[in-house]
Design a protein around this motif. Sequence first.
Motif, mmCIF file in Angstrom:
data_model
loop_
_atom_site.group_PDB
_atom_site.id
_atom_site.type_symbol
_atom_site.label_atom_id
_atom_site.label_comp_id
_atom_site.label_asym_id
_atom_site.label_seq_id
_atom_site.Cartn_x
_atom_site.Cartn_y
_atom_site.Cartn_z
ATOM 1 N N ILE A 195 4.030 3.678 1.571
ATOM 2 C CA ILE A 195 2.618 3.836 1.246
ATOM 3 C C ILE A 195 2.096 2.510 0.713
ATOM 4 C CG2 ILE A 195 0.915 5.182 -0.020
ATOM 5 C CD1 ILE A 195 2.986 7.357 -0.374
ATOM 6 N N ALA A 196 0.926 2.096 1.226
ATOM 7 C CA ALA A 196 0.365 0.811 0.810
ATOM 8 C C ALA A 196 -1.154 0.919 0.740
ATOM 9 C CB ALA A 196 0.761 -0.289 1.786
ATOM 10 N N ARG A 197 -1.713 0.110 -0.123
ATOM 11 C CA ARG A 197 -3.167 -0.079 -0.130
ATOM 12 C C ARG A 197 -3.444 -1.349 0.664
ATOM 13 N NH1 ARG A 197 -6.999 -1.923 -5.151
ATOM 14 N NH2 ARG A 197 -9.016 -1.655 -4.114
ATOM 15 N N ILE A 198 -4.063 -1.206 1.828
ATOM 16 C CA ILE A 198 -4.212 -2.329 2.753
ATOM 17 C C ILE A 198 -5.621 -2.918 2.712
ATOM 18 C CG2 ILE A 198 -2.413 -1.495 4.287
ATOM 19 C CD1 ILE A 198 -4.609 -0.367 6.078
ATOM 20 N N GLY A 199 -6.508 -2.339 1.944
ATOM 21 C CA GLY A 199 -7.868 -2.851 1.846
ATOM 22 C C GLY A 199 -8.536 -2.288 0.618
ATOM 23 N N GLY A 200 -9.820 -2.573 0.471
ATOM 24 C CA GLY A 200 -10.535 -2.101 -0.709
ATOM 25 C C GLY A 200 -10.500 -0.595 -0.867
ATOM 26 N N ASP A 201 -10.753 0.142 0.223
ATOM 27 C CA ASP A 201 -10.772 1.599 0.163
ATOM 28 C C ASP A 201 -9.830 2.235 1.173
ATOM 29 O OD1 ASP A 201 -12.064 0.882 2.447
ATOM 30 O OD2 ASP A 201 -13.830 2.165 2.155
ATOM 31 N N GLU A 202 -8.889 1.464 1.694
ATOM 32 C CA GLU A 202 -8.004 1.957 2.756
ATOM 33 C C GLU A 202 -6.554 2.008 2.298
ATOM 34 O OE1 GLU A 202 -8.440 0.219 6.620
ATOM 35 O OE2 GLU A 202 -10.550 -0.256 6.268
ATOM 36 N N PHE A 203 -5.874 3.077 2.734
ATOM 37 C CA PHE A 203 -4.457 3.261 2.463
ATOM 38 C C PHE A 203 -3.746 3.512 3.793
ATOM 39 C CE2 PHE A 203 -6.831 4.617 -1.226
ATOM 40 C CZ PHE A 203 -6.149 4.061 -2.292
ATOM 41 N N ALA A 204 -2.515 3.045 3.878
ATOM 42 C CA ALA A 204 -1.711 3.271 5.073
ATOM 43 C C ALA A 204 -0.396 3.911 4.661
ATOM 44 C CB ALA A 204 -1.452 1.953 5.816
ATOM 45 N N ILE A 205 0.030 4.908 5.431
ATOM 46 C CA ILE A 205 1.277 5.620 5.155
ATOM 47 C C ILE A 205 2.088 5.668 6.436
ATOM 48 C CG2 ILE A 205 2.352 7.732 4.326
ATOM 49 C CD1 ILE A 205 -1.342 7.303 3.714
ATOM 50 N N LEU A 206 3.273 5.103 6.408
ATOM 51 C CA LEU A 206 4.182 5.135 7.556
ATOM 52 C C LEU A 206 5.280 6.137 7.247
ATOM 53 C CD1 LEU A 206 4.828 3.898 10.326
ATOM 54 C CD2 LEU A 206 6.274 2.226 9.146
ATOM 55 N N ALA A 207 5.285 7.239 8.025
ATOM 56 C CA ALA A 207 6.223 8.334 7.784
ATOM 57 C C ALA A 207 7.138 8.514 8.984
ATOM 58 C CB ALA A 207 5.462 9.634 7.499
#
Length: 279
Positions: A195-207
């Motif tokens: 789980i990462a915060r990749i931008g101001g209001d964006e999150f990315a989850i690699l499952a």
Amino acid sequence: MICKKCGVELNRQRRNWLIKFFVFTRFYECPVCYNSYLWFYGFLLKRLFLFTIVSIFAAEAVIMFTISKFTSFPLSTQAIIDSLILICVVIPILYFFLAKPLRLNIVARKNLEKEVETLSISDKLTGFYNRREFFVLGADQLKLAEREKREKVLFCAGLDFLKYINYNLGYQIGDNVLIETAGIIRKSFDKSDIIARIGGDEFAILADGMHEDNIQRLIRRLKTNLDAYNAKAGKTCEISLSIGIKRYNPESPCSIDKLLSDADELMYEEKNLKGKMLV
């Protein structure tokens, strides 16, 4: 100094002189990948070691001279007394004035190294991985998935109306909403997921890869946690997320950049639809 990852010249960072002196470190940062490095003053350790050895021999000489000058003990007795004084007086003094401060400084340096390493790979506000570390870990995971023929799923989650919250309620409220959103995402996904915060209001989850039913069940769990938060009394504002989902097929592999770009595009389609509905 040269960056181990990029091979470019590092920029020296200015720090408080007390930290540099007592922790024996200099701080460097890569201008390309922003990796941080600590350089340890090894030559100071050598000086302290030499000073310790010289001090021991000097104290030995002074003690032997004093005993032989002002006492009439036999040589064997003088040697015993000299050893006892050296053990009971000189060594504790050297320990408290040299060894103990040095040990504390090394511990502080190790703690600083851990802190710098943590800051270089994580987002300070949410505690998730940052964008750069997500791409590093994501690329490794996709290579492993391709080799083991396992599917992966990338979720791109965008917090809706964050700009509106910042402009109308203040940036502190916006930060609090991001922290609450991070807690909801952390609660909805597994600990093994990246789980990462990749931008101001964006999150990315690699499952890990899963069937479509499991993906929908995971989305329902995320929405259930969102609804539970929004139903609480005393909250500042409601939280809404737009989700984009892209599956990774090891039979037709792609890069983490491409996978994220596709998921990000799907997320923005849902976000734009919500914006039109709001208008």
